[in-house]
Design a protein around this motif. Sequence first.
Motif, PDB file in Angstrom:
ATOM      1  N   ARG A 149       0.828  -1.207   0.000  1.00 36.64           N
ATOM      2  CA  ARG A 149       0.000   0.000   0.000  1.00 36.64           C
ATOM      3  C   ARG A 149       0.862   1.256   0.000  1.00 36.64           C
ATOM      4  N   LEU A 150       1.912   1.241   0.828  1.00 35.94           N
ATOM      5  CA  LEU A 150       2.816   2.391   0.893  1.00 35.94           C
ATOM      6  C   LEU A 150       3.541   2.617  -0.433  1.00 35.94           C
ATOM      7  N   ALA A 151       3.656   1.557  -1.236  1.00 37.33           N
ATOM      8  CA  ALA A 151       4.304   1.648  -2.547  1.00 37.33           C
ATOM      9  C   ALA A 151       3.278   1.861  -3.664  1.00 37.33           C
ATOM     10  N   ASP A 152       2.063   2.247  -3.297  1.00 32.46           N
ATOM     11  CA  ASP A 152       0.984   2.538  -4.257  1.00 32.46           C
ATOM     12  C   ASP A 152       0.548   1.330  -5.070  1.00 32.46           C
ATOM     13  N   LEU A 153       0.551   0.163  -4.426  1.00 34.34           N
ATOM     14  CA  LEU A 153       0.057  -1.055  -5.053  1.00 34.34           C
ATOM     15  C   LEU A 153      -1.195  -1.510  -4.315  1.00 34.34           C
ATOM     16  N   GLU A 154      -2.183  -1.988  -5.056  1.00 36.29           N
ATOM     17  CA  GLU A 154      -3.461  -2.415  -4.494  1.00 36.29           C
ATOM     18  C   GLU A 154      -3.615  -3.926  -4.630  1.00 36.29           C
ATOM     19  N   LEU A 155      -4.104  -4.569  -3.571  1.00 36.48           N
ATOM     20  CA  LEU A 155      -4.348  -6.003  -3.632  1.00 36.48           C
ATOM     21  C   LEU A 155      -5.414  -6.298  -4.672  1.00 36.48           C
ATOM     22  N   SER A 156      -5.075  -7.170  -5.618  1.00 34.26           N
ATOM     23  CA  SER A 156      -6.001  -7.575  -6.670  1.00 34.26           C
ATOM     24  C   SER A 156      -6.625  -8.917  -6.330  1.00 34.26           C
ATOM     25  N   THR A 157      -5.786  -9.888  -5.974  1.00 33.04           N
ATOM     26  CA  THR A 157      -6.276 -11.221  -5.632  1.00 33.04           C
ATOM     27  C   THR A 157      -5.224 -11.953  -4.811  1.00 33.04           C
ATOM     28  N   ARG A 158      -5.682 -13.005  -4.147  1.00 34.04           N
ATOM     29  CA  ARG A 158      -4.766 -13.804  -3.325  1.00 34.04           C
ATOM     30  C   ARG A 158      -5.225 -15.255  -3.373  1.00 34.04           C
ATOM     31  N   TRP A 159      -4.268 -16.156  -3.493  1.00 28.86           N
ATOM     32  CA  TRP A 159      -4.521 -17.595  -3.472  1.00 28.86           C
ATOM     33  C   TRP A 159      -3.657 -18.242  -2.396  1.00 28.86           C
ATOM     34  N   SER A 160      -3.922 -19.505  -2.120  1.00 29.40           N
ATOM     35  CA  SER A 160      -3.118 -20.234  -1.135  1.00 29.40           C
ATOM     36  C   SER A 160      -2.041 -21.090  -1.787  1.00 29.40           C
ATOM     37  N   THR A 161      -2.060 -21.159  -3.127  1.00 30.72           N
ATOM     38  CA  THR A 161      -1.058 -21.936  -3.863  1.00 30.72           C
ATOM     39  C   THR A 161      -0.825 -21.279  -5.223  1.00 30.72           C
ATOM     40  N   TRP A 162       0.259 -21.690  -5.873  1.00 31.51           N
ATOM     41  CA  TRP A 162       0.553 -21.182  -7.208  1.00 31.51           C
ATOM     42  C   TRP A 162      -0.435 -21.711  -8.238  1.00 31.51           C
ATOM     43  N   ASP A 163      -1.113 -22.829  -7.947  1.00 32.00           N
ATOM     44  CA  ASP A 163      -2.112 -23.319  -8.891  1.00 32.00           C
ATOM     45  C   ASP A 163      -3.503 -22.756  -8.572  1.00 32.00           C
ATOM     46  N   ARG A 164      -3.527 -21.655  -7.824  1.00 38.66           N
ATOM     47  CA  ARG A 164      -4.692 -20.809  -7.600  1.00 38.66           C
ATOM     48  C   ARG A 164      -5.808 -21.454  -6.781  1.00 38.66           C
ATOM     49  N   GLN A 165      -5.413 -22.192  -5.747  1.00 38.74           N
ATOM     50  CA  GLN A 165      -6.401 -22.689  -4.795  1.00 38.74           C
ATOM     51  C   GLN A 165      -6.862 -21.518  -3.933  1.00 38.74           C
ATOM     52  N   PRO A 166      -8.122 -21.517  -3.509  1.00 38.55           N
ATOM     53  CA  PRO A 166      -8.655 -20.392  -2.742  1.00 38.55           C
ATOM     54  C   PRO A 166      -7.858 -20.110  -1.463  1.00 38.55           C
ATOM     55  N   PHE A 167      -7.843 -18.834  -1.115  1.00 33.80           N
ATOM     56  CA  PHE A 167      -7.208 -18.404   0.131  1.00 33.80           C
ATOM     57  C   PHE A 167      -8.327 -18.115   1.129  1.00 33.80           C
ATOM     58  N   PRO A 168      -8.191 -18.456   2.393  1.00 41.69           N
ATOM     59  CA  PRO A 168      -7.024 -19.126   2.956  1.00 41.69           C
ATOM     60  C   PRO A 168      -7.110 -20.626   2.726  1.00 41.69           C
ATOM     61  N   GLY A 169      -5.960 -21.219   2.588  1.00 44.41           N
ATOM     62  CA  GLY A 169      -5.882 -22.660   2.436  1.00 44.41           C
ATOM     63  C   GLY A 169      -5.377 -23.273   3.728  1.00 44.41           C
ATOM     64  N   ASN A 170      -5.075 -24.530   3.670  1.00 49.80           N
ATOM     65  CA  ASN A 170      -4.597 -25.229   4.865  1.00 49.80           C
ATOM     66  C   ASN A 170      -3.083 -25.282   4.954  1.00 49.80           C
ATOM     67  N   GLY A 171      -2.390 -24.846   3.901  1.00 53.84           N
ATOM     68  CA  GLY A 171      -0.952 -25.023   3.857  1.00 53.84           C
ATOM     69  C   GLY A 171      -0.123 -23.911   4.449  1.00 53.84           C
ATOM     70  N   GLY A 172      -0.749 -22.814   4.853  1.00 54.69           N
ATOM     71  CA  GLY A 172       0.017 -21.726   5.442  1.00 54.69           C
ATOM     72  C   GLY A 172       0.878 -20.988   4.430  1.00 54.69           C
ATOM     73  N   TYR A 173       0.373 -20.831   3.210  1.00 53.19           N
ATOM     74  CA  TYR A 173       1.108 -20.172   2.139  1.00 53.19           C
ATOM     75  C   TYR A 173       0.164 -19.171   1.487  1.00 53.19           C
ATOM     76  N   ALA A 174       0.717 -18.087   0.969  1.00 52.10           N
ATOM     77  CA  ALA A 174      -0.094 -17.097   0.260  1.00 52.10           C
ATOM     78  C   ALA A 174       0.612 -16.668  -1.010  1.00 52.10           C
ATOM     79  N   VAL A 175      -0.148 -16.554  -2.075  1.00 49.75           N
ATOM     80  CA  VAL A 175       0.315 -15.990  -3.335  1.00 49.75           C
ATOM     81  C   VAL A 175      -0.555 -14.762  -3.582  1.00 49.75           C
ATOM     82  N   SER A 176       0.074 -13.596  -3.581  1.00 49.73           N
ATOM     83  CA  SER A 176      -0.661 -12.340  -3.692  1.00 49.73           C
ATOM     84  C   SER A 176      -0.324 -11.633  -4.986  1.00 49.73           C
ATOM     85  N   VAL A 177      -1.338 -11.016  -5.572  1.00 52.90           N
ATOM     86  CA  VAL A 177      -1.161 -10.173  -6.754  1.00 52.90           C
ATOM     87  C   VAL A 177      -1.606  -8.770  -6.352  1.00 52.90           C
TER      88      VAL A 177
END
Length: 183
Positions: A149-177
């Motif tokens: 946010r401080l760098a003028d970027l806005e959250l577009s989407t977030r997944w729990s894996t690189w193959d785009r499983q919904p967030f939050p997932g069970n694996g404790g991982y986040a992929v943010s765009v």
Amino acid sequence: MAWDGDSYQARFDERAASGADVHGEADLVAALRPLSVIDVGCGTGRVARELGARGVDVVGVDADASMIATARRLGPALEWHVADMCGLALDRVFDVVLMAGNVPLFTAPGTEAALVAACARHVALGGSLVCGFQLGGAYDLAAYDEHCRLADLELSTRWSTWDRQPFPGNGGYAVSVHRRPPA
């Protein structure tokens, strides 16, 4: 931390040889249809090489010379840089700035904001910062989102894996765009 690029790459080569899909990060980034990508913390260039093979203009950057030496050997046609990612300054912008493989967790504690700011300086108008990292450590999503946010970027989407499983997932991982708004 000192790395050995060839040994690191061998782990992924073994996984690929056994039939594992080692291109989840490249698949996600390619779905964004970028013309240009900078792979920050690229390691041996596995993701950068795959994106390059798909016709994307790719630059790889890593702080470890051994990793970049392996990347250069395996992908001689691509552009590679050994650089401190927190002070990264390539004087160009990209459609996607990628930090795959826990990059923020490998930076020195307290430098995460500088890392995000350096990456954000390379995101084109309408472009994206794509980052995946393990949760539950000293750097959490709230801090990452605030640095974006401080760098003028806005959250577009977030997944729990690189193959785009919904967030939050069970694996404790986040992929943010996070996106930089168009002009």
